[in-house]
Write a protein that holds these residues in place. Structure first.
Motif, mmCIF file in Angstrom:
data_model
loop_
_atom_site.group_PDB
_atom_site.id
_atom_site.type_symbol
_atom_site.label_atom_id
_atom_site.label_comp_id
_atom_site.label_asym_id
_atom_site.label_seq_id
_atom_site.Cartn_x
_atom_site.Cartn_y
_atom_site.Cartn_z
ATOM 1 N N ASP A 101 0.799 -1.281 -0.035
ATOM 2 C CA ASP A 101 -0.259 0.070 0.354
ATOM 3 C C ASP A 101 0.709 1.401 0.067
ATOM 4 O O ASP A 101 0.348 2.217 -0.775
ATOM 5 C CB ASP A 101 -1.189 -0.042 1.309
ATOM 6 C CG ASP A 101 -1.807 -1.136 0.882
ATOM 7 O OD1 ASP A 101 -2.243 -1.510 -0.089
ATOM 8 O OD2 ASP A 101 -2.333 -1.290 2.092
ATOM 9 N N ALA A 104 2.524 2.220 -3.632
ATOM 10 C CA ALA A 104 1.691 1.999 -4.632
ATOM 11 C C ALA A 104 1.465 3.553 -4.005
ATOM 12 O O ALA A 104 1.088 4.236 -5.085
ATOM 13 C CB ALA A 104 0.090 1.373 -4.149
ATOM 14 N N MET A 105 1.507 4.428 -2.521
ATOM 15 C CA MET A 105 1.361 5.803 -2.855
ATOM 16 C C MET A 105 2.063 5.898 -2.925
ATOM 17 O O MET A 105 1.426 7.439 -3.171
ATOM 18 C CB MET A 105 0.601 5.859 -1.033
ATOM 19 C CG MET A 105 0.566 7.251 -0.879
ATOM 20 S SD MET A 105 0.601 7.276 1.355
ATOM 21 C CE MET A 105 2.433 7.187 1.718
ATOM 22 N N GLN A 108 1.720 6.826 -6.397
ATOM 23 C CA GLN A 108 0.675 6.948 -7.433
ATOM 24 C C GLN A 108 -0.255 5.998 -8.669
ATOM 25 O O GLN A 108 -0.879 6.579 -8.949
ATOM 26 C CB GLN A 108 -0.126 8.638 -7.653
ATOM 27 C CG GLN A 108 1.060 9.934 -6.824
ATOM 28 C CD GLN A 108 0.967 10.914 -7.456
ATOM 29 O OE1 GLN A 108 1.775 10.607 -8.846
ATOM 30 N NE2 GLN A 108 1.321 12.160 -6.690
ATOM 31 N N SER A 110 -3.410 3.335 -7.474
ATOM 32 C CA SER A 110 -4.751 3.143 -6.842
ATOM 33 C C SER A 110 -5.570 2.791 -6.943
ATOM 34 O O SER A 110 -5.900 2.507 -8.591
ATOM 35 C CB SER A 110 -5.427 4.576 -5.813
ATOM 36 O OG SER A 110 -5.468 5.567 -6.769
ATOM 37 N N GLY A 111 -7.020 2.428 -6.088
ATOM 38 C CA GLY A 111 -8.061 1.374 -6.952
ATOM 39 C C GLY A 111 -7.873 0.421 -7.417
ATOM 40 O O GLY A 111 -6.986 -0.457 -7.252
ATOM 41 N N TYR A 114 -4.186 -0.383 -8.760
ATOM 42 C CA TYR A 114 -4.226 -0.863 -7.806
ATOM 43 C C TYR A 114 -3.980 -2.505 -7.275
ATOM 44 O O TYR A 114 -3.574 -3.216 -7.610
ATOM 45 C CB TYR A 114 -3.357 -0.270 -6.763
ATOM 46 C CG TYR A 114 -2.709 -0.662 -5.429
ATOM 47 C CD1 TYR A 114 -1.596 -1.619 -5.992
ATOM 48 C CD2 TYR A 114 -3.890 -0.574 -4.345
ATOM 49 C CE1 TYR A 114 -0.719 -1.912 -4.303
ATOM 50 C CE2 TYR A 114 -2.260 -1.274 -3.021
ATOM 51 C CZ TYR A 114 -1.575 -1.996 -3.642
ATOM 52 O OH TYR A 114 -1.171 -2.517 -1.681
ATOM 53 N N LYS A 115 -4.970 -2.571 -7.138
ATOM 54 C CA LYS A 115 -5.413 -3.976 -7.002
ATOM 55 C C LYS A 115 -5.308 -5.269 -7.907
ATOM 56 O O LYS A 115 -4.723 -5.705 -7.956
ATOM 57 C CB LYS A 115 -6.981 -3.852 -6.643
ATOM 58 C CG LYS A 115 -7.872 -5.433 -6.490
ATOM 59 C CD LYS A 115 -9.434 -5.457 -6.234
ATOM 60 C CE LYS A 115 -9.799 -6.348 -6.465
ATOM 61 N NZ LYS A 115 -11.335 -6.520 -5.860
ATOM 62 N N HIS A 154 4.358 -0.072 -9.720
ATOM 63 C CA HIS A 154 4.103 0.876 -10.373
ATOM 64 C C HIS A 154 4.016 0.821 -11.552
ATOM 65 O O HIS A 154 4.037 1.586 -12.976
ATOM 66 C CB HIS A 154 4.828 2.294 -10.072
ATOM 67 C CG HIS A 154 6.020 2.549 -9.841
ATOM 68 N ND1 HIS A 154 6.844 1.193 -9.154
ATOM 69 C CD2 HIS A 154 7.113 3.227 -10.706
ATOM 70 C CE1 HIS A 154 7.884 1.361 -9.735
ATOM 71 N NE2 HIS A 154 8.570 2.347 -10.466
#
Length: 304
Positions: A101, A104-105, A108, A110-111, A114-115, A154
């Motif tokens: 997490d 990923a943050m 940048q 997300s959502g 990322y999943k 990423h």
């Protein structure tokens, strides 16, 4: 026209009067597994820091995936690189999921994207534990694989792996290199440093550095042939030999390099083993290895 993902020209990194990197130039094509070898202090880590957008060059140019390293635009380089360090990649007091997490943050991601990436990368490493597992509780090999996932979250085109298999078991090392080959087959470019010469044999090409400069560049096989054009032999002493005897044998050879219980030897007359050596040693013809190249290029006579 070759599609280069890394282009380094005339790179110099200077600290005061000391050159950590001096006039280094090389290019890495997309999809290549590129090995970066050298003894500690050779300039590998400094070069990597520039390529990752972490350290500005004193002189020269660096382009990563079409993005030049320019002051104030370092983040554009960082976004194109996935970096995995031997020393620090994951927080051991966080869970696997919390580490990912956080990665990923930072990038940048997300959502749903990322999943999906997390699911795909877990499938690639065949991760069969819960995301709630503490990183500290993972075996060293699995920990390195999760660190690789964090560096890939990423979806970078360039993956820089700094001694990724140090301290893990031989089986885990082999599995990690299988993952490296999978990534390269998908078009990722892998930039890897290692002190394991058997691992370096997996690279498409290799740079060998010493004292901040490139001293050799090529495929493992080309470097082996160029460094040792004459036949090489492996010698096992038939009995204990004195230091004086060994020095005498060395003086009769172009190369006389200790290698555990053995000696790797090249004779002046190509392929001809002198009778005195046959008397004192069991002699076997061998092909030179990348470890022979490394010792000869980096250590030279200091290895004896």
């Amino acid at each position: 026209m070759t599609d280069f993902i890394v282009e380094v020209q005339g790179l110099c990194v200077q600290f005061g009067s000391f050159f950590a990197v001096k006039d280094v130039s090389f290019c890495v094509p997309r999809g290549e597994i590129f090995g970066f070898l050298g003894a500690n202090g050779a300039g590998k880590t400094t070069t990597i820091r520039v390529i990752c957008g972490l350290l500005p060059a004193t002189k020269g140019s660096v382009i990563v995936d079409g993005e030049p390293f320019l002051p104030g635009r370092e983040d554009r380089i960082k976004a194109k690189v996935g970096y995995m360090s031997q020393r620090f990649t994951l927080y051991e007091d966080l869970t696997v999921g919390e580490n990912l997490d956080f990665a990923a943050m930072l990038h940048q991601v997300s959502g749903a994207l990322y999943k999906q990436r997390k699911e795909d990368l877990f499938a690639m490493i065949q991760f069969n534990r819960t995301e709630r597992t503490m990183v500290a509780d993972l075996p060293s090999g699995t920990k390195q694989q999760v660190a690789l996932v964090a560096s890939l979250i990423h979806d970078p085109n360039l993956v820089v792996l700094d001694e990724p298999t140090a301290g893990v078991s031989p089986v885990s090392r082999q599995k990690f290199w299988e993952l490296i080959h999978q990534l390269a087959a998908k078009g990722k470019t892998i930039f890897v440093t290692t002190h394991y010469m058997d691992e370096a044999e997996n690279c498409n090409r290799i740079v060998l550095m010493r004292s901040g400069e490139i001293i050799a560049l090529g495929t493992p096989k080309d470097l082996e042939k160029e460094t040792f054009p004459k036949p090489m032999f492996r010698l096992l002493p038939k009995s204990d030999l004195s230091t004086e005897q060994l020095k005498n044998f060395k003086e009769q050879c172009e190369l006389f390099m200790p290698y555990g219980r053995y000696f790797h030897v090249i004779f002046p007359k190509e392929g001809l083993v002198p009778p005195l050596f046959q008397e004192h040693f069991s002699v076997e013809s061998i092909a030179p290895s990348l470890e022979d190249v490394f010792i000869q290029k980096v250590e030279g006579d200091r290895s004896w």
